[in-house]
Design a protein around this motif. Structure first.
Motif, PDB file in Angstrom:
ATOM      1  N   PHE A  36      -6.013  18.887  -1.549  1.00  0.00           N
ATOM      2  CA  PHE A  36      -7.121  18.166  -1.906  1.00  0.00           C
ATOM      3  C   PHE A  36      -8.381  18.550  -0.814  1.00  0.00           C
ATOM      4  CE2 PHE A  36      -8.312  13.450  -2.799  1.00  0.00           C
ATOM      5  CZ  PHE A  36      -9.285  13.422  -1.852  1.00  0.00           C
ATOM      6  N   ALA A  85     -10.766  11.478   6.588  1.00  0.00           N
ATOM      7  CA  ALA A  85     -10.258  10.738   5.544  1.00  0.00           C
ATOM      8  C   ALA A  85      -8.831  10.956   5.010  1.00  0.00           C
ATOM      9  CB  ALA A  85     -11.195  10.769   4.279  1.00  0.00           C
ATOM     10  N   ILE A 124       0.907  -1.170  -0.011  1.00  0.00           N
ATOM     11  CA  ILE A 124      -0.150  -0.182   0.037  1.00  0.00           C
ATOM     12  C   ILE A 124       0.670   1.186   0.013  1.00  0.00           C
ATOM     13  CG2 ILE A 124      -1.686   1.436   1.298  1.00  0.00           C
ATOM     14  CD1 ILE A 124      -2.984  -1.222   2.384  1.00  0.00           C
ATOM     15  N   ASN A 141      -8.997  11.598  -7.311  1.00  0.00           N
ATOM     16  CA  ASN A 141      -7.771  11.332  -7.500  1.00  0.00           C
ATOM     17  C   ASN A 141      -7.333  11.004  -8.664  1.00  0.00           C
ATOM     18  OD1 ASN A 141      -6.176  11.420  -4.849  1.00  0.00           O
ATOM     19  ND2 ASN A 141      -7.738   9.688  -4.466  1.00  0.00           N
ATOM     20  N   VAL A 179      -5.409   8.483   8.734  1.00  0.00           N
ATOM     21  CA  VAL A 179      -4.273   7.314   8.996  1.00  0.00           C
ATOM     22  C   VAL A 179      -3.274   7.573   9.336  1.00  0.00           C
ATOM     23  CG1 VAL A 179      -3.363   5.397   7.719  1.00  0.00           C
ATOM     24  CG2 VAL A 179      -5.759   5.860   7.182  1.00  0.00           C
ATOM     25  N   ALA A 208       3.122  10.825  -7.670  1.00  0.00           N
ATOM     26  CA  ALA A 208       2.000   9.700  -8.415  1.00  0.00           C
ATOM     27  C   ALA A 208       0.657  10.521  -9.210  1.00  0.00           C
ATOM     28  CB  ALA A 208       1.397   9.075  -7.546  1.00  0.00           C
ATOM     29  N   GLY A 209       0.776  11.873  -8.941  1.00  0.00           N
ATOM     30  CA  GLY A 209      -0.463  12.755  -9.602  1.00  0.00           C
ATOM     31  C   GLY A 209      -1.464  13.097  -8.987  1.00  0.00           C
ATOM     32  N   THR A 210      -1.527  12.819  -7.455  1.00  0.00           N
ATOM     33  CA  THR A 210      -2.710  13.061  -6.653  1.00  0.00           C
ATOM     34  C   THR A 210      -2.595  14.368  -6.199  1.00  0.00           C
ATOM     35  OG1 THR A 210      -1.545  12.114  -4.839  1.00  0.00           O
ATOM     36  CG2 THR A 210      -3.257  10.765  -5.717  1.00  0.00           C
ATOM     37  N   MET A 211      -3.455  15.001  -5.655  1.00  0.00           N
ATOM     38  CA  MET A 211      -3.284  16.521  -5.292  1.00  0.00           C
ATOM     39  C   MET A 211      -2.369  16.472  -3.844  1.00  0.00           C
ATOM     40  SD  MET A 211      -6.840  18.605  -6.157  1.00  0.00           S
ATOM     41  CE  MET A 211      -7.886  17.208  -6.063  1.00  0.00           C
ATOM     42  N   LYS A 256       2.549   2.051  -3.335  1.00  0.00           N
ATOM     43  CA  LYS A 256       1.422   2.612  -4.302  1.00  0.00           C
ATOM     44  C   LYS A 256       1.110   4.000  -4.261  1.00  0.00           C
ATOM     45  CE  LYS A 256       1.377  -1.015  -6.879  1.00  0.00           C
ATOM     46  NZ  LYS A 256       2.069  -1.145  -8.004  1.00  0.00           N
ATOM     47  N   GLU A 281      -4.106   4.182  -0.443  1.00  0.00           N
ATOM     48  CA  GLU A 281      -4.401   4.175   0.663  1.00  0.00           C
ATOM     49  C   GLU A 281      -5.838   4.955   0.995  1.00  0.00           C
ATOM     50  OE1 GLU A 281      -1.466   5.523   3.644  1.00  0.00           O
ATOM     51  OE2 GLU A 281      -3.010   7.328   4.222  1.00  0.00           O
ATOM     52  N   PHE A 282      -5.889   6.195   0.281  1.00  0.00           N
ATOM     53  CA  PHE A 282      -7.201   6.787   0.163  1.00  0.00           C
ATOM     54  C   PHE A 282      -8.562   5.724  -0.370  1.00  0.00           C
ATOM     55  CE2 PHE A 282     -10.009  10.374   0.163  1.00  0.00           C
ATOM     56  CZ  PHE A 282     -10.892  10.261  -0.994  1.00  0.00           C
ATOM     57  N   PHE A 312      -0.439   7.643  -1.954  1.00  0.00           N
ATOM     58  CA  PHE A 312      -1.803   7.922  -1.357  1.00  0.00           C
ATOM     59  C   PHE A 312      -3.145   7.440  -2.152  1.00  0.00           C
ATOM     60  CE2 PHE A 312      -4.289  10.898   0.901  1.00  0.00           C
ATOM     61  CZ  PHE A 312      -5.408  11.612   0.271  1.00  0.00           C
ATOM     62  N   PHE A 313      -3.101   7.354  -3.409  1.00  0.00           N
ATOM     63  CA  PHE A 313      -4.194   6.909  -3.993  1.00  0.00           C
ATOM     64  C   PHE A 313      -4.767   5.565  -3.411  1.00  0.00           C
ATOM     65  CE2 PHE A 313      -7.706   6.540  -6.865  1.00  0.00           C
ATOM     66  CZ  PHE A 313      -7.371   5.464  -7.845  1.00  0.00           C
ATOM     67  N   LEU A 341     -11.737   3.945   9.652  1.00  0.00           N
ATOM     68  CA  LEU A 341     -12.847   3.325   9.264  1.00  0.00           C
ATOM     69  C   LEU A 341     -13.935   3.285  10.260  1.00  0.00           C
ATOM     70  CD1 LEU A 341     -11.177   2.374   6.998  1.00  0.00           C
ATOM     71  CD2 LEU A 341     -11.678  -0.128   7.544  1.00  0.00           C
ATOM     72  N   PHE A 360      -5.809   2.891   9.965  1.00  0.00           N
ATOM     73  CA  PHE A 360      -7.201   2.373   9.233  1.00  0.00           C
ATOM     74  C   PHE A 360      -8.207   1.995  10.044  1.00  0.00           C
ATOM     75  CE2 PHE A 360      -5.970   2.193   4.748  1.00  0.00           C
ATOM     76  CZ  PHE A 360      -4.482   2.243   4.715  1.00  0.00           C
ATOM     77  N   ILE A 411      -8.688   2.688  -0.025  1.00  0.00           N
ATOM     78  CA  ILE A 411      -9.022   1.697   0.671  1.00  0.00           C
ATOM     79  C   ILE A 411      -9.658   2.146   1.741  1.00  0.00           C
ATOM     80  CG2 ILE A 411      -8.177   0.092   2.715  1.00  0.00           C
ATOM     81  CD1 ILE A 411      -5.717  -0.285   0.770  1.00  0.00           C
TER      82      ILE A 411
END
Lengths: 342, 267
Positions: free
Chosen positions: B48, B84, A55, A111, B88, B40-43, A58, A63-64, A60-61, B235, B231, A66
Motif C-alpha cells: 500500500f 495514515a 472496527i 482499497n 494508529v 479481506a482484499g486490501t493490499m 471489519k 479503519e483506514f 484494515f479497510f 486524526l 485514532f 475512518i
C-alpha cells in the motif's frame, strides 16, 4: 490437578460454556451473577469498546476509511473552503472542490479496487482466497494422503478424500498432544464431521457452523497440559522443514477447507488416473494446481497494484480545475497580487 | 509464520517428498510476501505504501502546475501517507506499553517486525497490541481448561514483566478484591496463596468464567484507549497539523518574497 469428568468433554459441553457461541445455552449452566459495570461510566466503556471491536472485525479497510474520512476528507475540504476567506470575502469554492475531488476518490479507491480484484479471482478459483501458507499446508497434507492411497479408484471419490484430509489436518495439529487416545478419537470425529458438514453450507448456516467449529478447536486446545496461548488457533504443517508451519484461526480454516475441497480436491476426483503410477501422477496434478493458485495470488496483487496505480495517475484529471492551482492563487494573494482568479 | 506456542510440535517421522515448496527465505519468497492481498482484499501494508508513494505522490508531482503546488504536495502528502497507514498501530503500541506498565494488565503480544524494525533497528521480535479475540482467550476462564486455574494464571503472569495478577484479579471488585488485598504482590507467591484457599480459587474461577467479567471488560477497555489515542493523534496530525503547517509555510515564503521585492524596489 484438575480432573475433568468425561461427560464434560463430550459434544454438549461446547454448549455449556457461557458466551462462547451464539447457540442457546442447552443446560442453563450460566453464571447467574454475571457482572457488568452497571453504571453510566461502565456503559460508556462498554460502548466504546464495542465500536472498536466492530472496527477491528471489519479489518484494515474500515479503519483506514475512518482515518481517511475524519482526518483528510472532512478537514481538508473545510480548510480548503476557508482558505483566504478573509481576503476573498466568501468560501474558496475552487480550493474546496479540488480537495473534495482528490481526497474522496484516492483513499477509498486504493482499497476498493484490490478488494474487487480479489473477489474476481476468488470467484474464478476459490483457492486463491486463502493464505499462501495455508494452500501449501493443505497440499502438504494432501500429499501424505496420496502416498497412503492403495488403489486409483479411491481418487475418484471426493467425499472419501475430503474426510481423509480432515482427519489428516487433525492429526497434523493435535496428533502428538497430551490428550488420551479414546478422547482424542472422539474429538477427531467431531472435528472432521464439522468440516465435512460445512462444505455444503452457505451464508448464515455456514457462519454458525464456523462458530461451532471454532468453539470445538478451543475445546481441544484447552485440554492440553499447558494453557494454550490462544485457544482458537490451529497449527498446520506446510513442509518438511522444522520452521515450515503456519497458524490460523478455526473460523478461517473451515472456510479455507471448503474452498480447497471445492477447487482442488473436486478437480482431483474428476481426473482419470492409470492403475499404475497413480500416486506420482496425482501428486503432480495437485502440485500443478497449487502452483497455479499461488501464482494467481501474486498476479492478483500485482494487478491490484497496477489498477490502483493507473486510476491514481488518471485521477488528477478528474478533480483539477482550469487556471492556477489554489496554492498559486493563495501565494499571489500573500504577495499582494492584484489579479486573482476567483 | 506464527507458531501457537503451547501446542506441541507434531513430529514428522517420515519426511515425505512434498510437492509444496518449503519456505526458505529467498528473493522470490520475499517478492511473494510483498505482492500479497489480505484475506479481506486490501493490499498489504508495504504494498500500500509503495503504491501510494509511486502513484499518488508521483502523479500529483508530475501533474502539478507550479513550484508551490509541488512543495505543498511533498510537505503534506509524504508524512500523511506514512502516518495514515502506520499511525494508529504505532501510536497504539506506544500507548499500550505505558498502559501495561501502569495497570499491570497484559494487552500486548509478540508480532512480526515490519520492514523498518527488521532492517533499520535489527529487531527480530516486536510487541504489538493484541486483538480483542486474543484478550478474550487470556481473560476469560474456561472451565474446560485442563491446566485449571493455575495454568490460566501462569499463562497470564508469563505475558510480560510488569503483569500483576493481583492487580488484574482485583479488578473484579467486591468481596473478591477485599480478600485479595492482603495477599503478596509477587505473582508466584500471590498464586500460591490463592491456590491454598480453595474457596477463593473457586469464586475467582466462577467470576472469571463469565463472558462479561469485569477483568475482561477492563482489559478490553484498556486496549480501546490505545485505539482512541491512535485514532485521535493520527486524526489531529493528518487532519489539522500538517495542512495548517503547509498553508502557513506557503504564506510565509511569499510574504518574505514580497518583503524582499519591496526592499529591492526601495533601493
Amino acid at each position: 490437578m484438575k480432573v475433568t469428568s468425561v461427560p464434560k468433554l463430550n459434544y454438549d459441553s461446547a454448549h455449556n460454556k457461557t458466551g462462547l457461541n451464539t447457540m442457546p445455552n442447552l443446560t442453563g449452566k450460566v453464571a447467574k451473577d454475571s457482572v457488568s459495570f452497571g453504571s453510566v461510566a461502565g456503559a460508556l466503556k462498554d460502548g466504546t469498546s464495542g465500536i472498536f471491536k466492530w472496527i477491528e472485525k471489519k479489518g484494515f479497510f474500515v479503519e483506514f476509511l475512518i482515518v481517511d474520512t475524519l482526518s483528510m476528507i472532512v478537514p481538508r475540504i473545510w480548510i480548503g473552503l476557508n482558505r483566504d476567506k478573509d481576503k476573498i470575502g466568501h468560501y474558496n469554492y475552487k480550493a474546496g472542490a479540488e480537495e473534495a475531488g482528490r481526497e474522496c476518490l484516492s483513499g477509498p479507491s486504493m482499497n476498493l479496487i484490490p478488494m474487487g480484484i480479489l473477489a474476481l479471482a476468488s470467484m474464478a478459483k476459490p483457492s486463491s482466497h486463502m493464505g499462501r501458507e495455508t494452500i501449501k499446508g493443505l497440499t502438504y497434507n494432501m500429499d501424505k494422503i496420496l502416498e497412503k492411497t492403495k488403489t486409483s479408484e479411491i481418487l475418484s471419490k471426493q467425499d472419501q478424500l475430503d474426510r481423509q484430509l480432515a482427519d489428516a489436518l487433525f492429526d497434523d495439529a493435535f496428533g502428538s498432544s497430551s490428550i488420551n487416545k479414546s478422547q482424542l478419537a472422539k474429538l477427531k470425529d467431531k472435528f472432521s464431521n464439522l468440516l465435512i458438514e460445512a462444505k455444503g453450507l452457505k451464508g448464515k448456516d455456514f457462519d454458525n457452523k464456523a462458530k461451532e467449529f471454532n468453539a470445538h478447536i478451543e475445546l481441544i486446545n484447552n485440554q492440553n497440559k499447558k494453557a494454550p496461548f490462544r485457544a482458537d488457533l490451529i497449527d498446520l504443517t506446510t513442509g518438511v522443514g522444522k520452521e515450515d508451519k503456519t497458524t490460523l484461526k478455526g473460523i478461517e480454516l473451515i472456510k479455507d477447507f471448503k474452498n480447497y475441497s471445492k477447487d482442488i480436491v473436486e478437480k482431483l476426483s474428476k481426473q482419470n488416473f492409470n492403475k499404475t503410477g497413480f500416486v506420482e501422477d496425482a501428486k503432480k496434478f495437485i502440485s500443478k494446481l497449487t502452483t497455479n493458485r499461488l501464482n494467481l495470488k501474486t498476479a492478483s496483487a500485482l494487478a491490484a497494484f497496477v489498477a490502483v496505480g493507473s486510476f491514481l495517475l488518471y485521477l488528477p484529471k478528474l478533480y483539477q480545475q482550469g487556471g492556477l492551482s489554489p496554492a498559486q492563487e493563495s501565494a499571489m494573494r500573500a504577495e499582494g497580487g492584484a489579479n486573482e482568479n476567483k | 509464520m506464527k507458531i501457537n506456542n503451547a501446542t506441541p510440535t507434531p513430529i514428522v517421522n517420515n519426511p515425505i517428498q512434498s510437492t509444496a515448496k518449503t519456505t526458505k527465505p529467498s528473493f522470490k519468497g520475499k517478492v511473494a510476501d510483498f505482492l500479497t492481498l489480505s484475506r479481506a482484499g486490501t493490499m498489504s501494508r508495504n504494498l500500500f505504501i509503495a503504491n501510494a508513494f509511486t502513484f499518488l505522490l508521483g502523479s500529483r508531482l508530475i501533474t502539478s502546475r507550479d513550484k508551490d503546488e509541488k512543495r505543498e504536495i511533498l510537505i503534506r502528502d509524504v508524512p500523511t501517507i506514512v502516518i495514515a497507514v502506520m499511525g494508529v498501530p504505532v501510536i497504539g503500541e506506544i500507548v499500550a506499553k505505558i498502559v501495561q506498565k501502569k495497570t499491570g494488565f497484559a494487552i500486548m503480544k509478540d508480532g512480526e517486525p515490519g520492514l523498518i524494525a527488521k532492517h533499520i533497528f535489527q529487531k527480530t521480535k516486536v510487541k504489538e497490541v493484541a486483538d480483542y479475540g486474543q484478550l478474550k482467550s487470556w481473560y476469560k476462564y474456561d472451565e474446560n481448561l485442563t491446566s485449571g486455574f493455575k495454568g490460566f494464571s501462569e499463562r497470564l503472569a508469563g505475558l510480560g514483566d510488569k503483569v500483576s495478577l493481583k492487580k488484574i484479579y482485583s479488578a473484579l471488585g467486591g468481596d473478591i478484591a477485599e480478600k485479595l488485598k492482603p495477599l503478596k504482590d509477587n505473582n508466584d507467591e500471590f498464586l500460591k496463596e490463592v491456590l491454598k484457599d480453595k474457596n477463593l480459587t473457586k469464586s475467582l474461577e466462577k467470576a472469571l468464567t463469565d463472558g462479561k467479567n469485569k477483568v475482561l471488560k477492563q482489559a478490553e477497555f484498556l486496549k480501546t484507549t490505545t485505539k482512541i489515542a491512535g485514532f485521535g493523534l493520527t486524526l489531529a496530525i493528518i487532519g489539522v497539523l500538517i495542512p495548517k503547517l503547509n498553508i502557513f509555510i506557503t504564506e510565509t515564503i511569499h510574504k518574505n518574497k514580497k518583503a524582499e521585492k519591496e526592499q529591492t524596489e526601495k533601493v
